[in-house]
Write a protein that holds these residues in place. Sequence first.
Motif, PDB file in Angstrom:
ATOM      1  N   PHE A 236       0.695  -1.169   0.114  1.00 31.02           N
ATOM      2  CA  PHE A 236      -0.226   0.026   0.022  1.00 31.02           C
ATOM      3  C   PHE A 236       0.803   1.255   0.092  1.00 31.02           C
ATOM      4  O   PHE A 236       0.678   2.227  -0.643  1.00 31.02           O
ATOM      5  CB  PHE A 236      -0.940   0.119   1.293  1.00 31.02           C
ATOM      6  N   ASP A 237       2.037   1.155   0.796  1.00 31.20           N
ATOM      7  CA  ASP A 237       2.610   2.417   1.027  1.00 31.20           C
ATOM      8  C   ASP A 237       3.516   2.680  -0.420  1.00 31.20           C
ATOM      9  O   ASP A 237       3.794   3.642  -0.922  1.00 31.20           O
ATOM     10  CB  ASP A 237       3.880   2.126   1.894  1.00 31.20           C
ATOM     11  N   GLN A 238       3.989   1.617  -0.914  1.00 32.04           N
ATOM     12  CA  GLN A 238       4.702   1.767  -2.343  1.00 32.04           C
ATOM     13  C   GLN A 238       3.662   2.413  -3.599  1.00 32.04           C
ATOM     14  O   GLN A 238       3.893   3.163  -4.303  1.00 32.04           O
ATOM     15  CB  GLN A 238       5.112   0.379  -2.803  1.00 32.04           C
ATOM     16  N   MET A 239       2.365   1.871  -3.525  1.00 35.29           N
ATOM     17  CA  MET A 239       1.429   2.117  -4.555  1.00 35.29           C
ATOM     18  C   MET A 239       1.017   3.632  -4.223  1.00 35.29           C
ATOM     19  O   MET A 239       0.981   4.609  -5.079  1.00 35.29           O
ATOM     20  CB  MET A 239       0.132   1.406  -4.092  1.00 35.29           C
ATOM     21  N   GLY A 240       0.732   4.236  -2.883  1.00 36.83           N
ATOM     22  CA  GLY A 240       0.687   5.358  -2.609  1.00 36.83           C
ATOM     23  C   GLY A 240       1.509   6.325  -2.585  1.00 36.83           C
ATOM     24  O   GLY A 240       1.368   7.584  -3.179  1.00 36.83           O
ATOM     25  N   GLN A 241       2.571   5.956  -2.580  1.00 35.87           N
ATOM     26  CA  GLN A 241       3.759   7.072  -2.873  1.00 35.87           C
ATOM     27  C   GLN A 241       4.021   7.435  -4.333  1.00 35.87           C
ATOM     28  O   GLN A 241       4.192   8.272  -4.744  1.00 35.87           O
ATOM     29  CB  GLN A 241       5.231   6.481  -2.195  1.00 35.87           C
ATOM     30  N   ARG A 242       3.736   6.214  -4.980  1.00 35.38           N
ATOM     31  CA  ARG A 242       3.688   6.652  -6.342  1.00 35.38           C
ATOM     32  C   ARG A 242       2.839   7.640  -7.006  1.00 35.38           C
ATOM     33  O   ARG A 242       2.924   8.388  -8.099  1.00 35.38           O
ATOM     34  CB  ARG A 242       3.715   5.302  -7.291  1.00 35.38           C
ATOM     35  N   ILE A 243       1.671   7.443  -6.515  1.00 42.05           N
ATOM     36  CA  ILE A 243       0.621   8.352  -6.705  1.00 42.05           C
ATOM     37  C   ILE A 243       0.558   9.586  -6.299  1.00 42.05           C
ATOM     38  O   ILE A 243       0.361  10.691  -7.109  1.00 42.05           O
ATOM     39  CB  ILE A 243      -0.892   7.733  -6.150  1.00 42.05           C
ATOM     40  N   ASP A 244       0.873   9.903  -5.095  1.00 43.73           N
ATOM     41  CA  ASP A 244       1.079  11.171  -4.348  1.00 43.73           C
ATOM     42  C   ASP A 244       2.016  10.958  -3.270  1.00 43.73           C
ATOM     43  O   ASP A 244       1.616  10.904  -1.934  1.00 43.73           O
ATOM     44  CB  ASP A 244      -0.258  11.822  -3.985  1.00 43.73           C
ATOM     45  N   PRO A 245       3.461  11.333  -3.487  1.00 41.49           N
ATOM     46  CA  PRO A 245       4.189  11.136  -2.398  1.00 41.49           C
ATOM     47  C   PRO A 245       4.102  12.278  -1.215  1.00 41.49           C
ATOM     48  O   PRO A 245       4.303  11.982   0.001  1.00 41.49           O
ATOM     49  CB  PRO A 245       5.748  11.812  -3.025  1.00 41.49           C
ATOM     50  N   GLY A 246       3.234  13.355  -1.474  1.00 42.93           N
ATOM     51  CA  GLY A 246       3.003  14.424  -0.433  1.00 42.93           C
ATOM     52  C   GLY A 246       2.196  13.767   0.746  1.00 42.93           C
ATOM     53  O   GLY A 246       1.991  14.532   1.845  1.00 42.93           O
ATOM     54  N   THR A 247       1.332  12.869   0.377  1.00 41.83           N
ATOM     55  CA  THR A 247       0.493  12.031   1.297  1.00 41.83           C
ATOM     56  C   THR A 247       1.312  11.351   2.341  1.00 41.83           C
ATOM     57  O   THR A 247       0.712  10.686   3.275  1.00 41.83           O
ATOM     58  CB  THR A 247      -0.618  11.414   0.727  1.00 41.83           C
ATOM     59  N   TYR A 248       2.636  11.288   2.424  1.00 45.51           N
ATOM     60  CA  TYR A 248       3.435  10.332   3.172  1.00 45.51           C
ATOM     61  C   TYR A 248       4.406  11.011   3.799  1.00 45.51           C
ATOM     62  O   TYR A 248       5.652  11.114   3.691  1.00 45.51           O
ATOM     63  CB  TYR A 248       4.069   9.261   2.389  1.00 45.51           C
ATOM     64  N   PRO A 249       3.946  12.232   4.697  1.00 46.85           N
ATOM     65  CA  PRO A 249       5.050  12.898   5.312  1.00 46.85           C
ATOM     66  C   PRO A 249       5.923  12.031   6.366  1.00 46.85           C
ATOM     67  O   PRO A 249       5.846  11.007   6.758  1.00 46.85           O
ATOM     68  CB  PRO A 249       4.143  13.933   6.099  1.00 46.85           C
ATOM     69  N   ALA A 250       7.164  12.854   6.497  1.00 42.23           N
ATOM     70  CA  ALA A 250       8.321  12.152   7.290  1.00 42.23           C
ATOM     71  C   ALA A 250       7.734  11.656   8.852  1.00 42.23           C
ATOM     72  O   ALA A 250       8.064  10.530   9.142  1.00 42.23           O
ATOM     73  CB  ALA A 250       9.352  12.705   7.301  1.00 42.23           C
ATOM     74  N   GLY A 251       6.935  12.521   9.273  1.00 37.70           N
ATOM     75  CA  GLY A 251       6.500  12.217  10.792  1.00 37.70           C
ATOM     76  C   GLY A 251       5.632  10.929  10.671  1.00 37.70           C
ATOM     77  O   GLY A 251       5.354  10.420  11.982  1.00 37.70           O
TER      78      GLY A 251
END
Length: 371
Positions: free
Chosen positions: A94-109
């Motif tokens: 899920f994380d790999q899929m989501g990051q490819r779609i919109d990296p901004g929705t995966y903030p560092a914190g």
Amino acid sequence: MNRGLSLWLDVLRVAATLVVVLSHIAYARFTRGDYQFMRDLNLGSDAVIVFFVISGFVIAYAAERDKHLPNYTFNRGTRLLSVLLPALLLTFVFDQMGQRIDPGTYPAGYYGALPLWEMLLRGLSFSNEWGAFERVRLGTNGPLWSLSYEAAYYILFGVAFFMSGARRVIILLGLVVLFGPRVLLLMPAWLMGVWLWRKLAAGGAGMLTSATARVMAWGAPVLYAACLWIGVPDMLAHLTAEAMAPARHRHVLAFSDEFIWNALIGVFTTIHIFGMARLLQNHTRDNRAVRWWAGASFSIYVTHYPALHLIDAVFPAETLARDALFVVGSIAIGLIFAQIFERRIAGLRSCIRALIGHWSPSGRRPHPHHP
């Protein structure tokens, strides 16, 4: 454990799971801060402490049923790993899929960018929050911190319950160093569940009058609500911060930063369950709907957060329809996951026992046990 109490524990488990899910949906990055009151009250973290009390209660019951350390280890390990392994794989995908779609929705914190091998190693060893190692976030799956704590409690209790003498003392001391003080700070609530099982198993509920039981069952939630109303958690957090200054207590203690308040929640939960045990001691009817939802609560807990991040990436428009999708979508993924993995634990255990029996030199299987 009678049917009435068992059913009520399932009700609490389902309710606590839904509170955790809704509390995470209430983050402003998901829902604009429209439901910020849940974040301000920190209800999700409080619900985890309810899990801990129930866990201590159930594990104490299970240890007496298992009778031997190998049975206890097998049953606790398969219960956790049979759900955790696929949950970690789902999180990574899920994380790999989501990051490819919109990296901004995966903030560092809120996202720990780990390679799959490290996520599996730290996750399956439950060491992601243990004091002897550096803390890591397993992708977006922050809620897995509580499993790191729970696994430590399972191990400590198993050693204390099944071992004796100098060996028990030495191993417990080594484990205390391995797990570290953060994990131990929340263990009192878990041990309250152990105490409660021992008390009820000895007939403690029968010593209560119906009136006393009602006061305990309903008075404890009222006390909890009153504490929230007058700001007791904030007062206790302020005292903790002052005592630990100049160190930042939230940084040092991480998920144990409200350990005093968490112990109070443990007391409230224990009192409530004690009272309900007396009120429900003659209850014989079951509820299939509650049992069905409870059978998926673990799965919903370990899958909802990566599901929320993926939904956030796929549907960027902030609307009420998306708010509903966060609720329905994350829970639906957990229900599907449970159908594939969590509800099949009995079959998995049978297969593992058959393999152990086949490959063991003596050809004998381990002690039989019915989950």
